[in-house]
Design a protein around this motif. Sequence first.
Motif, mmCIF file in Angstrom:
data_model
loop_
_atom_site.group_PDB
_atom_site.id
_atom_site.type_symbol
_atom_site.label_atom_id
_atom_site.label_comp_id
_atom_site.label_asym_id
_atom_site.label_seq_id
_atom_site.Cartn_x
_atom_site.Cartn_y
_atom_site.Cartn_z
ATOM 1 N N SER A 276 -6.860 1.196 6.462
ATOM 2 C CA SER A 276 -7.134 1.356 5.021
ATOM 3 C C SER A 276 -6.316 0.364 4.183
ATOM 4 O O SER A 276 -6.805 -0.151 3.174
ATOM 5 C CB SER A 276 -6.877 2.798 4.575
ATOM 6 O OG SER A 276 -5.517 3.100 4.752
ATOM 7 N N SER A 277 -5.098 0.066 4.613
ATOM 8 C CA SER A 277 -4.264 -0.875 3.845
ATOM 9 C C SER A 277 -4.846 -2.285 3.902
ATOM 10 O O SER A 277 -4.879 -2.994 2.881
ATOM 11 C CB SER A 277 -2.831 -0.900 4.394
ATOM 12 O OG SER A 277 -2.271 0.379 4.338
ATOM 13 N N ALA B 70 0.824 -1.217 0.000
ATOM 14 C CA ALA B 70 0.000 0.000 0.000
ATOM 15 C C ALA B 70 0.857 1.266 0.000
ATOM 16 O O ALA B 70 0.325 2.376 -0.006
ATOM 17 C CB ALA B 70 -0.914 -0.007 1.216
ATOM 18 N N LEU C 149 -10.014 -6.306 -0.156
ATOM 19 C CA LEU C 149 -10.821 -6.100 -1.373
ATOM 20 C C LEU C 149 -10.094 -6.626 -2.613
ATOM 21 O O LEU C 149 -10.719 -7.225 -3.493
ATOM 22 C CB LEU C 149 -11.149 -4.613 -1.534
ATOM 23 C CG LEU C 149 -12.131 -4.057 -0.502
ATOM 24 C CD1 LEU C 149 -12.255 -2.542 -0.616
ATOM 25 C CD2 LEU C 149 -13.503 -4.705 -0.641
ATOM 26 N N ASP C 150 -8.784 -6.414 -2.669
ATOM 27 C CA ASP C 150 -8.018 -6.918 -3.823
ATOM 28 C C ASP C 150 -8.155 -8.432 -3.939
ATOM 29 O O ASP C 150 -8.303 -8.977 -5.037
ATOM 30 C CB ASP C 150 -6.523 -6.546 -3.686
ATOM 31 C CG ASP C 150 -6.282 -5.065 -3.921
ATOM 32 O OD1 ASP C 150 -7.194 -4.395 -4.433
ATOM 33 O OD2 ASP C 150 -5.190 -4.586 -3.562
ATOM 34 N N GLN D 88 -7.937 -3.059 4.528
ATOM 35 C CA GLN D 88 -9.200 -3.034 3.776
ATOM 36 C C GLN D 88 -8.939 -3.212 2.268
ATOM 37 O O GLN D 88 -9.592 -4.013 1.605
ATOM 38 C CB GLN D 88 -9.875 -1.680 4.006
ATOM 39 C CG GLN D 88 -11.336 -1.797 4.348
ATOM 40 C CD GLN D 88 -11.892 -0.510 4.901
ATOM 41 O OE1 GLN D 88 -11.335 0.563 4.711
ATOM 42 N NE2 GLN D 88 -13.010 -0.629 5.579
ATOM 43 N N GLN D 89 -7.954 -2.463 1.779
ATOM 44 C CA GLN D 89 -7.647 -2.528 0.353
ATOM 45 C C GLN D 89 -7.134 -3.923 -0.028
ATOM 46 O O GLN D 89 -7.513 -4.472 -1.071
ATOM 47 C CB GLN D 89 -6.613 -1.462 -0.028
ATOM 48 C CG GLN D 89 -6.477 -1.260 -1.523
ATOM 49 C CD GLN D 89 -7.835 -1.029 -2.205
ATOM 50 O OE1 GLN D 89 -8.593 -0.144 -1.810
ATOM 51 N NE2 GLN D 89 -8.156 -1.859 -3.202
ATOM 52 N N HIS D 90 -6.303 -4.488 0.845
ATOM 53 C CA HIS D 90 -5.768 -5.830 0.584
ATOM 54 C C HIS D 90 -6.919 -6.855 0.520
ATOM 55 O O HIS D 90 -6.978 -7.693 -0.387
ATOM 56 C CB HIS D 90 -4.782 -6.216 1.684
ATOM 57 C CG HIS D 90 -4.349 -7.649 1.631
ATOM 58 N ND1 HIS D 90 -3.481 -8.130 0.679
ATOM 59 C CD2 HIS D 90 -4.713 -8.728 2.389
ATOM 60 C CE1 HIS D 90 -3.301 -9.427 0.856
ATOM 61 N NE2 HIS D 90 -4.046 -9.821 1.889
ATOM 62 N N GLU E 94 -19.127 -3.687 -6.767
ATOM 63 C CA GLU E 94 -17.852 -3.583 -7.491
ATOM 64 C C GLU E 94 -17.523 -4.901 -8.189
ATOM 65 O O GLU E 94 -17.059 -4.919 -9.327
ATOM 66 C CB GLU E 94 -16.733 -3.186 -6.523
ATOM 67 C CG GLU E 94 -15.357 -3.062 -7.154
ATOM 68 C CD GLU E 94 -15.306 -2.078 -8.320
ATOM 69 O OE1 GLU E 94 -16.145 -1.149 -8.348
ATOM 70 O OE2 GLU E 94 -14.460 -2.262 -9.208
#
Lengths: 177, 289
Positions: B122-123, B82, B129-130, B125-127, B168
């Motif tokens: 946030s990191s 991230a 989602l990825d 969360q993004q991981h 998404e």
Amino acid sequence: MQTVKMVITGPFSSGKTEFIRSISEIEVVSTEREISTEAEKRQKDATTVAMDFGRITVDDDLVLYLFGTPGQRRFDFMWEILAEGMLGFVVMVDSAKPETFREAKSILETFRAYAPTPYVVAANKQDHPDAWAADDLRIALRIEDGVKLLPCIAKDKESVKNVLLELLYSILEEMEG
Amino acid sequence: MPIQGNIRNFSTTQLLNLINLARKTGTLTFFEGVRTGEKDAMGEEKMAPGKPRAKVSFNTGKLTYAALDNQDGNLISVLNKAGKLTDEQARIIRERAKNTADKALALLLMNANYVSQSDIVSSIQQHTLDVIYNLLTWAEGPFRFDDGIMPTNDRIQVPIDLENVIIEGSRRIREAEKLNEYLPNLDFALKFPENPKEKFKGIHLSVEEWRVVSFVNPKNSIRQIAKANNMSDIEIRRIVYGLEQAGLVELVKPPGMETTTRPGRPAAARAPQVQKNVVNKLIDKIKSI
């Protein structure tokens, strides 16, 4: 003599023939044939080609016929003929075979289009260890809240009675509504 | 009872929708498929579950954790990916904190002012989602959902609403054929479900989705909405699919539309005229069997 008809439908091997056998007073008049393709043969040895036919005599003036449809799509030309004049229908779903859910939903929609009669969905094979719970099936099949989705074991007469009674209650409710 | 099957028959989007609607808690495992040589009820080859490919956990319908089996998903790698830690920082911390669990490591990093709490949240969360968006592209393989099974306590879990993920994810479903199969008839209309305000709370829609939502009315067919927004059939199908899967809109037949949706079929068969007393007699008979 008045005769009324209910249709038992659903995908291949969902338990329609067994359902009718559990409740019919006569030996089910089954038009089963030996399975012709290897894929189907692994599921069961014989399949319904035209229809299953069961009977419940109420009294001298009234008889209920139960018609089971053939499950394979290649026989769907029979469905509309069987649906003609039905009082209601039951959609059988094999709760342990998620690969058939899409087909079950498609059959349900097809029969709904044939006639605006009440119907229930029977979540069959609930005694199977891999069976999806009825609540999960409702979401998976996107069955509306107002439609009855009933746990079922087609080889158990009481379970079959419950499904038919719930369908009849739905028919009554519609008449009263 | 377990929920198990193959994602070729019951897609990941459908699974997420089921878990969201049923507010389930547990872990969904995706497996590599091992050929069995047997056919399933639809005539396709049965796949037995092999090595796990991914694990995704949920708490009361919210996504909390996701990991691919072949990916290093520890906190240092996630923060490095991230951009919150440089490669050099990541290397040093890895060496110094080899056996430290993610939660303890997060505290150490925050105390040392390497990262803030919001960086970590946030990191992760993004991981998460990825990982989810990656596995949404998988078209084949056995899965199993185990009720109540959760990741070990040392893992940091960040709850994420599934509605946005589903939207998404649906956006990423590119196959026009599937969308066409889902919505062959664009003469259907759209309506809002009950309590739309509640469902739209916290939802982030794209500009295109808002444009479609602004036309939602049982009098407007989907075709008309597409025309008004200058959208292709595929674009409108994709958006309607996402909105409906997330429970934000419902399909309705427009007034005057035939009951039957199959072209060339004769008119619907009429139900027989049966008296109430006949139905009551049937009920009594079946009860007595």
